[in-house]
Write a protein that holds these residues in place. Structure first.
Motif, mmCIF file in Angstrom:
data_model
loop_
_atom_site.group_PDB
_atom_site.id
_atom_site.type_symbol
_atom_site.label_atom_id
_atom_site.label_comp_id
_atom_site.label_asym_id
_atom_site.label_seq_id
_atom_site.Cartn_x
_atom_site.Cartn_y
_atom_site.Cartn_z
ATOM 1 N N VAL A 14 0.864 -1.168 0.000
ATOM 2 C CA VAL A 14 0.000 0.000 0.000
ATOM 3 C C VAL A 14 0.902 1.219 0.000
ATOM 4 O O VAL A 14 2.033 1.177 0.490
ATOM 5 C CB VAL A 14 -0.934 0.009 1.233
ATOM 6 N N ARG A 15 0.408 2.323 -0.556
ATOM 7 C CA ARG A 15 1.203 3.542 -0.580
ATOM 8 C C ARG A 15 1.271 4.166 0.824
ATOM 9 O O ARG A 15 0.289 4.134 1.578
ATOM 10 C CB ARG A 15 0.607 4.550 -1.561
ATOM 11 N N HIS A 16 2.418 4.729 1.169
ATOM 12 C CA HIS A 16 2.580 5.376 2.467
ATOM 13 C C HIS A 16 1.602 6.527 2.642
ATOM 14 O O HIS A 16 1.058 6.739 3.740
ATOM 15 C CB HIS A 16 4.022 5.904 2.627
ATOM 16 N N GLU A 17 1.354 7.270 1.565
ATOM 17 C CA GLU A 17 0.461 8.422 1.677
ATOM 18 C C GLU A 17 -0.963 8.004 2.020
ATOM 19 O O GLU A 17 -1.715 8.759 2.628
ATOM 20 C CB GLU A 17 0.471 9.220 0.377
ATOM 21 N N ARG A 18 -1.292 6.752 1.650
ATOM 22 C CA ARG A 18 -2.638 6.232 1.970
ATOM 23 C C ARG A 18 -2.774 5.988 3.470
ATOM 24 O O ARG A 18 -3.899 5.988 3.996
ATOM 25 C CB ARG A 18 -2.870 4.921 1.190
ATOM 26 N N LEU A 19 -1.666 5.809 4.179
ATOM 27 C CA LEU A 19 -1.702 5.510 5.621
ATOM 28 C C LEU A 19 -1.555 6.742 6.498
ATOM 29 O O LEU A 19 -1.667 6.642 7.721
ATOM 30 C CB LEU A 19 -0.586 4.516 5.977
ATOM 31 N N GLU A 20 -1.301 7.928 5.880
ATOM 32 C CA GLU A 20 -1.085 9.129 6.677
ATOM 33 C C GLU A 20 -2.280 9.490 7.551
ATOM 34 O O GLU A 20 -2.124 9.814 8.726
ATOM 35 C CB GLU A 20 -0.702 10.293 5.767
ATOM 36 N N PRO A 21 -3.525 9.458 7.026
ATOM 37 C CA PRO A 21 -4.668 9.761 7.900
ATOM 38 C C PRO A 21 -4.782 8.785 9.074
ATOM 39 O O PRO A 21 -5.126 9.185 10.188
ATOM 40 C CB PRO A 21 -5.871 9.654 6.954
ATOM 41 N N LEU A 22 -4.480 7.497 8.826
ATOM 42 C CA LEU A 22 -4.550 6.516 9.898
ATOM 43 C C LEU A 22 -3.496 6.798 10.966
ATOM 44 O O LEU A 22 -3.789 6.763 12.175
ATOM 45 C CB LEU A 22 -4.340 5.110 9.312
ATOM 46 N N ARG A 23 -2.283 7.081 10.546
ATOM 47 C CA ARG A 23 -1.228 7.381 11.511
ATOM 48 C C ARG A 23 -1.578 8.614 12.350
ATOM 49 O O ARG A 23 -1.351 8.648 13.559
ATOM 50 C CB ARG A 23 0.102 7.596 10.787
ATOM 51 N N ALA A 24 -2.120 9.635 11.710
ATOM 52 C CA ALA A 24 -2.477 10.845 12.440
ATOM 53 C C ALA A 24 -3.584 10.565 13.457
ATOM 54 O O ALA A 24 -3.553 11.085 14.582
ATOM 55 C CB ALA A 24 -2.914 11.928 11.456
ATOM 56 N N ALA A 25 -4.580 9.742 13.053
ATOM 57 C CA ALA A 25 -5.679 9.427 13.970
ATOM 58 C C ALA A 25 -5.175 8.637 15.174
ATOM 59 O O ALA A 25 -5.590 8.875 16.311
ATOM 60 C CB ALA A 25 -6.764 8.653 13.231
ATOM 61 N N LEU A 26 -4.266 7.695 14.961
ATOM 62 C CA LEU A 26 -3.729 6.916 16.075
ATOM 63 C C LEU A 26 -2.853 7.783 16.983
ATOM 64 O O LEU A 26 -2.902 7.673 18.210
ATOM 65 C CB LEU A 26 -2.922 5.728 15.540
ATOM 66 N N ALA A 27 -2.048 8.669 16.392
ATOM 67 C CA ALA A 27 -1.193 9.538 17.192
ATOM 68 C C ALA A 27 -2.021 10.490 18.039
ATOM 69 O O ALA A 27 -1.633 10.863 19.152
ATOM 70 C CB ALA A 27 -0.245 10.311 16.292
#
Length: 304
Positions: free
Chosen positions: A85-98
């Motif tokens: 999966v592209r890293h940019e696709r995971l940015e919203p998920l990482r921000a929500a978890l952080a």
């Protein structure tokens, strides 16, 4: 490290859903309600699937390009397939978890919760809690929280053992200290004795200016006919010999004692000794007549 929280994230076109799994080291994953505060206090990993994730054969050209472009794609190899999966696709998920305090230790693509937990445990190293990153800090905090209760229990056990065994150990220590002090005193006394003995041996080993045999022979040659020697001591002891006390002697002195029929015999003996080159001084220390006898008792000191 205890159980690992695995967040099974399903990506959608504009958001995502999260299912929480509690995975023990030797047990089946347990599905639980997702509680961000609880997951944030433990160790967590993420596995993603759904919209935007792709799986290809590891031998395909696409898989090769994905492996070469790690800056763009996050990939996980499993059972002959490469899911990515592209890293940019995971940015919203990482921000929500952080935002809720969750710092996942790893992110996998297209794996089951059990496999994700197993993969992370297999790659765990002792240096990971020391990393100067948010993930390393989260891992260190989880480790501290996990070990706080066992460490506290161990400390309490040690305090209890100290309270029970402390008096006997202190008594034993005092006994050993007393024995050590006694041994040190004995060793110091023995060292002093050895030093005195060495000094004494050195003194007696020193060669005199006049050999003792020559001295005694000259004294005997000077004895008049009516004089009888009763004592001849070369460097005699000064006082009585006492154990553990320094041995003192009259250095460079000879004592001659005897009996004579008349005072003239004693005077003659003193004169003869005075002319001997081996004697520096001749001193008549004592002369008296014996009780109920007609002879004189004398004592002469010779300076060697």
């Amino acid at each position: 490290m205890g159980p690992v929280w695995v967040l099974d994230v399903t990506l959608t076109a504009d958001s995502h859903t999260i299912a929480a799994w509690r995975c023990k080291a030797h047990g089946e994953p347990q599905r639980t309600d997702y509680d961000a505060a609880t997951v944030a206090k433990g160790v967590s990993v993420v596995t993603v699937s759904g919209h935007g994730t792709i799986a290809k054969s590891v031998d395909s050209q696409v898989a090769a390009r994905v492996r070469e472009d790690g800056a763009t794609f996050l990939a996980t190899r499993s059972a002959g397939q490469l899911a990515f999966v592209r890293h940019e696709r995971l940015e919203p998920l990482r921000a929500a978890l952080a935002a809720v305090g969750i710092r996942p230790q790893a992110v996998f693509v297209g794996t089951t919760p059990a496999e994700a937990a197993q993969r992370w445990r297999a790659g765990l190293r002792w240096r990971d809690p020391l990393r100067l990153t948010d993930e390393g800090s989260a891992l260190a905090q989880a480790l501290v929280r996990r070990s706080a209760l066992p460490v506290l229990g161990a400390v309490l056990v040690l305090l209890l053992a100290n309270a029970l065994a402390g008096p006997s150990l202190r008594g034993r220590r005092q006994q050993l200290e007393a024995r050590l002090a006694a041994c040190e005193r004995t060793a110091a006394t023995a060292s002093e004795t050895d030093a005195r003995q060495r000094v004494l041996l050195e003194e007696f080993a020193a060669r005199p200016g006049v050999p003792r045999a020559v001295l005694c022979d000259r004294i005997a040659a000077a004895v008049p006919e009516r004089v009888v020697l009763t004592r001849l001591s070369v460097e005699p002891l000064a006082g009585r010999f006492e154990a553990e006390k320094p041995l003192r002697r009259n250095e460079r002195t000879a004592l001659v004692a005897g009996t004579a029929q008349a005072a003239g015999d004693v005077s003659l003996f003193v004169e003869r000794l005075a002319v001997e080159a081996c004697c520096r001084t001749v001193r008549l220390e004592h002369v008296e007549r014996e009780r109920d006898a007609e002879r004189l008792v004398f004592r002469i000191a010779l300076g060697l």
